[in-house]
Design a protein around this motif. Structure first.
Motif, short mmCIF file in Angstrom:
data_model
loop_
_atom_site.label_atom_id
_atom_site.label_comp_id
_atom_site.label_asym_id
_atom_site.label_seq_id
_atom_site.Cartn_x
_atom_site.Cartn_y
_atom_site.Cartn_z
N THR A 1 0.85 -1.09 -0.09
CA THR A 1 -0.04 0.03 -0.11
C THR A 1 0.95 1.42 -0.01
O THR A 1 1.95 1.24 0.15
CB THR A 1 -0.94 0.10 1.23
N LEU A 2 0.15 2.20 -0.33
CA LEU A 2 1.03 3.73 -0.07
C LEU A 2 1.62 3.72 1.11
O LEU A 2 2.56 4.43 1.30
CB LEU A 2 -0.03 4.95 -0.65
N PHE A 3 0.80 3.61 2.21
CA PHE A 3 1.30 3.70 3.46
C PHE A 3 2.49 2.85 4.05
O PHE A 3 3.47 3.26 4.37
CB PHE A 3 0.29 3.50 4.61
N ASP A 4 2.37 1.58 3.40
CA ASP A 4 3.29 0.66 3.62
C ASP A 4 4.74 1.21 2.85
O ASP A 4 5.77 1.11 3.45
CB ASP A 4 2.91 -0.81 3.11
N ARG A 5 4.64 1.48 1.71
CA ARG A 5 5.81 1.84 0.79
C ARG A 5 6.37 3.01 1.59
O ARG A 5 7.44 3.15 1.61
CB ARG A 5 5.44 2.16 -0.72
N THR A 6 5.64 4.04 1.87
CA THR A 6 5.95 5.12 2.38
C THR A 6 6.91 4.99 3.74
O THR A 6 7.89 5.56 4.14
CB THR A 6 4.78 6.39 2.88
N VAL B 1 8.15 8.96 10.97
CA VAL B 1 6.85 9.55 10.61
C VAL B 1 6.40 10.98 10.89
O VAL B 1 6.17 11.69 10.02
CB VAL B 1 5.60 8.66 11.01
N SER B 2 6.70 11.22 12.14
CA SER B 2 6.20 12.43 12.80
C SER B 2 7.21 13.59 11.78
O SER B 2 6.95 14.68 11.58
CB SER B 2 6.16 12.80 14.14
N GLU B 3 8.52 13.10 11.99
CA GLU B 3 9.47 14.12 11.34
C GLU B 3 9.07 14.24 9.65
O GLU B 3 9.39 15.36 9.28
CB GLU B 3 11.01 13.43 11.19
N VAL B 4 8.48 13.33 9.01
CA VAL B 4 8.37 13.48 7.73
C VAL B 4 6.95 14.42 7.52
O VAL B 4 7.11 15.25 6.89
CB VAL B 4 8.23 12.14 7.00
N GLU B 5 6.00 13.91 8.26
CA GLU B 5 4.91 15.03 8.37
C GLU B 5 5.17 16.28 8.70
O GLU B 5 4.77 17.31 7.92
CB GLU B 5 3.89 14.36 9.60
N ASN C 1 -0.02 12.69 12.85
CA ASN C 1 -0.73 11.41 12.53
C ASN C 1 -1.24 11.34 10.97
O ASN C 1 -2.18 10.59 10.84
CB ASN C 1 -1.62 11.04 13.52
N TYR C 2 -1.32 12.31 10.19
CA TYR C 2 -1.68 12.28 8.93
C TYR C 2 -1.29 11.25 8.05
O TYR C 2 -2.32 10.41 7.26
CB TYR C 2 -1.53 13.72 8.05
N LEU C 3 -0.07 10.72 7.85
CA LEU C 3 0.23 9.60 7.14
C LEU C 3 -0.49 8.46 7.57
O LEU C 3 -0.78 7.46 6.63
CB LEU C 3 1.64 9.36 7.29
N TYR C 4 -0.92 8.28 8.89
CA TYR C 4 -1.60 6.89 9.42
C TYR C 4 -3.03 7.05 8.70
O TYR C 4 -3.71 5.79 8.50
CB TYR C 4 -1.90 7.18 10.72
N ILE D 1 10.12 3.48 3.19
CA ILE D 1 11.19 4.60 2.69
C ILE D 1 11.81 5.18 3.94
O ILE D 1 12.95 5.79 4.26
CB ILE D 1 10.77 5.29 1.54
N ILE D 2 10.87 5.56 4.75
CA ILE D 2 11.00 6.67 5.96
C ILE D 2 12.18 5.88 6.93
O ILE D 2 12.95 6.51 7.20
CB ILE D 2 9.88 6.62 6.56
N LYS D 3 11.90 4.49 7.03
CA LYS D 3 12.69 3.60 7.66
C LYS D 3 14.08 3.69 7.49
O LYS D 3 15.30 3.68 7.88
CB LYS D 3 12.09 2.24 8.09
N LYS D 4 14.19 3.39 5.73
CA LYS D 4 15.37 3.31 5.11
C LYS D 4 16.21 4.68 5.13
O LYS D 4 17.31 4.77 5.24
CB LYS D 4 15.28 2.94 3.67
#
Length: 120
Positions: free
Chosen positions: A2-7, A18-22, A30-33, A10-13
């Motif tokens: 999914t879009l969330f899983d792929r995102t 998640v909060s930093e990217v947001e 929590n928008y990405l969730y 990449i965030i982990k890599k």
């Protein structure tokens, strides 16, 4: 994937959270969730996240096999390569290729392009 899983992958890599990217993408906490359940996230938010992560929108959306290292210039170079090499009719033995065969040729050319175009 999914879009969330792929995102999230990449965030982990990238060694980010998640909060930093947001925050860097100008999104609410929590928008990405929400992407876990949404079939149609806002285009602007996807573009912002892709920019923060240094990947293309198409890569995030899983639309192609664009490598994660590819940037917008790389994807434009691919488009140009395909246009130059696929324009005109595609035939084999005097007969036009079917749409499925044309897609197979395009996939093969895309794979070759990414193998030769790889950079750090």
């Amino acid at each position: 994937m999914t879009l969330f899983d792929r995102t999230k992958e990449i965030i982990k890599k990238r060694g980010m959270s998640v909060s930093e990217v947001e925050r860097k993408a100008g999104l609410s906490e929590n928008y990405l969730y929400t992407w876990k359940k949404s079939d149609n996230p806002r285009k602007k938010s996807i573009e912002s996240v892709a920019k923060v992560l240094g990947v293309t929108v198409d890569y995030l959306l899983g639309k192609n096999e664009t490598p994660e290292w590819a940037n917008e210039k790389d994807t434009k170079d691919l488009e140009t390569f395909l246009e130059r090499n696929l324009e005109g009719g595609m035939t084999y033995g005097g007969e036009d290729l079917t749409e499925e065969e044309k897609q197979q040729v395009k996939l093969a050319m895309t794979t070759i392009f990414w193998k030769r175009h790889k950079h750090d």
